[in-house]
Design an enzyme around this catalytic site. Structure first.
Site, PDB file in Angstrom:
ATOM      1  N   CYS A   1     -18.384  21.192   9.523  1.00 11.74           N
ATOM      2  CA  CYS A   1     -17.338  22.193   9.799  1.00 11.74           C
ATOM      3  C   CYS A   1     -16.144  21.937   8.874  1.00 11.74           C
ATOM      4  O   CYS A   1     -15.611  22.858   8.248  1.00 11.74           O
ATOM      5  CB  CYS A   1     -16.869  22.105  11.252  1.00 11.74           C
ATOM      6  SG  CYS A   1     -18.155  22.393  12.472  1.00 11.74           S
TER       7      CYS A   1
ATOM      8  N   ASP B   1       1.456 -14.607  -1.846  1.00 15.56           N
ATOM      9  CA  ASP B   1       2.807 -15.001  -2.245  1.00 15.56           C
ATOM     10  C   ASP B   1       3.150 -16.204  -1.347  1.00 15.56           C
ATOM     11  O   ASP B   1       2.540 -16.364  -0.284  1.00 15.56           O
ATOM     12  CB  ASP B   1       3.767 -13.826  -1.991  1.00 15.56           C
ATOM     13  CG  ASP B   1       5.197 -14.219  -2.261  1.00 15.56           C
ATOM     14  OD1 ASP B   1       5.448 -14.848  -3.307  1.00 15.56           O
ATOM     15  OD2 ASP B   1       6.055 -13.905  -1.426  1.00 15.56           O
TER      16      ASP B   1
ATOM     17  N   ASP C   1       5.438 -10.104   0.539  1.00 15.23           N
ATOM     18  CA  ASP C   1       6.445  -9.634   1.496  1.00 15.23           C
ATOM     19  C   ASP C   1       6.807  -8.168   1.271  1.00 15.23           C
ATOM     20  O   ASP C   1       7.663  -7.619   1.947  1.00 15.23           O
ATOM     21  CB  ASP C   1       7.694 -10.518   1.461  1.00 15.23           C
ATOM     22  CG  ASP C   1       8.415 -10.460   0.122  1.00 15.23           C
ATOM     23  OD1 ASP C   1       8.041  -9.617  -0.719  1.00 15.23           O
ATOM     24  OD2 ASP C   1       9.355 -11.249  -0.091  1.00 15.23           O
TER      25      ASP C   1
ATOM     26  N   ASP D   1       7.213  -8.282  -4.374  1.00 12.52           N
ATOM     27  CA  ASP D   1       5.805  -8.308  -4.789  1.00 12.52           C
ATOM     28  C   ASP D   1       5.211  -6.917  -4.957  1.00 12.52           C
ATOM     29  O   ASP D   1       4.012  -6.781  -5.178  1.00 12.52           O
ATOM     30  CB  ASP D   1       4.960  -9.066  -3.750  1.00 12.52           C
ATOM     31  CG  ASP D   1       5.325 -10.535  -3.692  1.00 12.52           C
ATOM     32  OD1 ASP D   1       5.340 -11.165  -4.761  1.00 12.52           O
ATOM     33  OD2 ASP D   1       5.604 -11.027  -2.607  1.00 12.52           O
TER      34      ASP D   1
END
Length: 696
Positions: free
Chosen positions: A18, A409, A590, A594
């Protein structure tokens, strides 16, 4: 003219075919950014010409669907509800089936059987015939084409037998009625199951449907949360749900944020703290100012992200979509071939040949293929959301499940981001208490995380009070200050020391007073996470801008062997690229400094609080900064992909086995209709299992 996003609520879609027929229609009309979700009954597209909208609505409705103002408040008419159609048909089908077991002569009368079958056939024609015609017209034939042809063949064959009085061997009214009734039963079960798969979004939407107490000149008034404006002052009491995002003006309270972060422990909120709409005050009361309302609120963004994610197709689904699109014409071809070979080559009679062909038509189920992926994705995303994990695309799940590398990190991801003083090396001629007093006086003027940590730790230690006349922050260097006696101070990054353990230096009138060694605390669950990743065959990597010695120390203590230290944001990009060439790569950071690396990775994961949820660089946002949510995220992704593969296997295997069995005449069309109806339920049931399944 700029393109605008148009959102429509469309009812009547019950499977992926559909959605595909609407998608094809919108593509033909030259629209962009098309997104059609049969489960949430939404159609979205971009256009620079708003005048095309009435034509689009007319086109969608000509395919047999209905465009409504609000799907939540839309009331389906009594006779349009699939449940009521099923009950109506079942009442007439039951006596037709009973004639096979009971000797009552009137039930064997062809006219009685015709009269019992006719209402069911008419409902089937309207329900399946309308949908079948619309799907063929839209260029994507759906399952209803097969049901309509199969039931109509049985009815017409029986009608000819009745008119020409050919005897009971030509009467298959019960086959026609049973096919229609059983497929309607399948639709009822399917509808209820799909509603369950979308419950995560619906649960979140309920949090928006609350009232708010607004402060006005003469007192207060109760209004809907939808009517709150930015800047309104609201009162929220114990037990109330916070209606919109805002900031606390006065009062204090413990707030349950579990529906946003997955964290069950209440969070204390006081003056100036940010609060999130939808969270609940467990104790105390607040006076707040609304800062984000409507689509800007955290909750609205979560709902929007989840809807987009549910509609994003993982690569594994594209196989199912391609097969479903060509499936119906192929099945019709097999049914015709079955009839021709059985009647002309096999020497079987017209009746047997027709029954075999009808069995092939009704046993086939492209719907199960169309439902295999979206239902699993919806349940997986819903389970993730309830654990404080927001995944911005169904396609992300497949990339995560096949990940070979996870790049971390350091600060704020593997470590807490809260710094402690490890050592203060005092130069001759200065006192420790005086140095502490200078550090506290200077760092009180800064908002830097390191400054806040130092103030918090040193305030409780013995110190001499120092009064400053001024203090200014030099970005990337440190703080400069002048005391009331005119002495100049500088507190910033260590430059003199060859010892990497000392991070900060304190100067008075350009003479070194002290060197300070601070360290970031490693998260308690970091070592466990790394061990679990290794066990799962995923290689953990530390990628940080911090000094090599500190990165090596953190990596060694938690078991990471591959370390890339002292990397600037642009350097991180090239490191991510190197790993991507080796295998699927996840980057966890964070979400702020980054962001380039998060965008570059196959999947970027932002460890962040809810106030930063709109970071667009990450494909995944972890609202709970506990590292255990990383493990939970990887587990949910792997099990969701496993569920998709299981669903596709069952959908394909069912058809590969069932079609030849029906073609060789080993399957009654009624049994075929029953198994076809339940093949959808098996696929959806397997998806729903993901809600409660124990994952590891």
């Amino acid at each position: 003219m700029a393109e605008q996003l148009v959102e429509l609520n469309v009812t009547g879609m019950h499977c992926n075919n559909c959605a595909m027929s609407i998608h094809k229609l919108l593509e033909k009309k030259g629209l962009h950014d098309i997104l059609v979700s049969f489960a949430s009954e939404e159609v979205k597209f971009s256009t620079d010409d708003q005048q095309v909208l009435p034509e689009v609505i007319k086109g969608i409705e000509s395919l047999g669907f209905k465009v409504v103002d609000d799907a939540a408040t839309h009331q389906t008419k009594f006779y349009e509800k699939v449940e009521n159609k099923f009950i109506f048909c079942a009442i007439f089908t039951a006596p037709l089936l009973l004639h096979m077991f009971l000797p009552w002569s009137f039930l064997h009368n062809p006219i009685v059987q015709l009269l019992l079958c006719l209402p069911v056939f008419m409902v089937g024609c309207l329900h399946f015939g309308k949908s079948a015609y619309s799907s063929v017209k839209g260029g994507v034939p759906n399952m209803d084409v097969l049901i309509f042809i199969g039931s109509s063949s049985a009815f017409i064959y029986s009608l000819v037998g009745t008119v020409q009085n050919l005897g009971e061997h030509y009467l298959f009214y019960e086959t026609c009625a049973t096919i229609i009734t059983l497929v309607l039963l399948g639709n009822v079960l399917e509808k209820r199951s799909v509603n369950q798969t979308t419950s995560a979004v619906k649960d979140l939407m309920k949090f928006q449907q609350v009232n708010a107490t607004r402060v006005i000149k003469n007192g207060t008034e109760i209004i809907s949360a939808k009517d709150v404006q930015t800047g309104d002052i609201l009162l929220v009491n114990e037990g109330d749900q916070i209606p919109v995002d805002g900031e606390v003006l006065s009062g204090d309270a413990s707030v349950n944020e579990s529906m946003i972060t997955g964290e069950s422990i209440p969070v204390t909120k006081t003056k100036y703290d940010k609060i999130i709409g939808g969270t609940i005050i467990q104790g105390g009361n607040l006076r707040m100012m609304a800062t984000k309302v409507g689509s800007n609120s955290v909750l609205s963004q979560i709902i929007s992200l989840m809807k987009k994610a549910q509609a994003a197709k993982p690569p594994v689904q594209k196989l199912g979509d391609k097969v479903a699109a060509i499936f119906v014409p192929v099945v019709i071809g097999i049914a015709i071939l079955t009839f021709v070979l059985t009647y002309f080559a096999g020497g079987a009679g017209l009746q047997q040949s027709l029954m075999n062909a009808i069995a092939v038509l009704v046993i086939s189920c492209p719907c199960a293929m169309g439902l295999a992926t979206p239902t699993a994705v919806m349940v997986g995303l819903g389970r993730a959301a309830k654990n404080g994990i927001l995944i911005k695309g169904g396609d992300t799940i497949e990339a995560v499940a096949n990940a070979k590398y996870v790049l971390f990190d350091k600060t704020g991801t593997l470590t807490t981001g809260k710094f402690g003083v490890k050592d203060i090396k005092v130069e001759p001629g200065f006192e420790l208490e005086w140095i502490r007093g200078v550090i506290v006086a200077i760092e009180e003027r800064s908002n830097h995380p390191i400054a806040r940590s130092l103030v918090k730790e040193l305030s409780s230690a013995p110190q001499k009070k120092v009064i400053l006349r001024s203090a200014v922050e030099e970005k990337g260097l440190g703080m400069r200050a002048i005391d009331i006696d005119g002495n100049n101070y500088f507190l910033g990054t260590a430059k003199l020391s060859n010892n990497d353990n000392f991070n900060l230096s304190l100067y008075k009138n350009q003479s070194l007073m002290a060197q300070i060694a601070i360290e970031d605390t490693i998260k308690s669950e970091a070592a466990g996470l790394i061990a679990q990743l290794k066990k799962a065959g995923v290689t953990p990597v530390l990628l940080s801008g911090d000094k090599a010695s500190r990165c090596e120390a953190v990596a060694k203590s938690i078991g990471i062997k591959e370390v890339h230290a002292e990397k600037l944001p642009e350097d991180k990009l090239s490191v991510v690229d190197v790993y991507r060439k080796k295998g699927k790569t996840i980057m966890i950071g964070d979400g702020i400094n980054d962001s380039p690396a998060l965008t570059q990775a196959d999947v970027g994961v932002s460890m962040n609080d809810a106030s930063h949820i709109a970071i667009q660089s990450a494909k995944v946002v972890l609202l709970n900064t506990d590292l255990q949510s990383v493990v939970k995220f990887l587990q949910i992704s792997k099990h969701t992909l496993l569920t998709i593969k299981q669903n596709l296997f069952w959908a394909f295997a069912y058809n590969i086995v069932a079609i030849p069995v029906a073609a060789f005449g080993f399957l009654n069309p009624m049994v075929g209709a029953l198994t076809m109806a339940f093949s959808d339920v098996v696929v959806i049931g397997n998806s729903l299992r993901l809600k409660i399944k124990k994952i590891n």
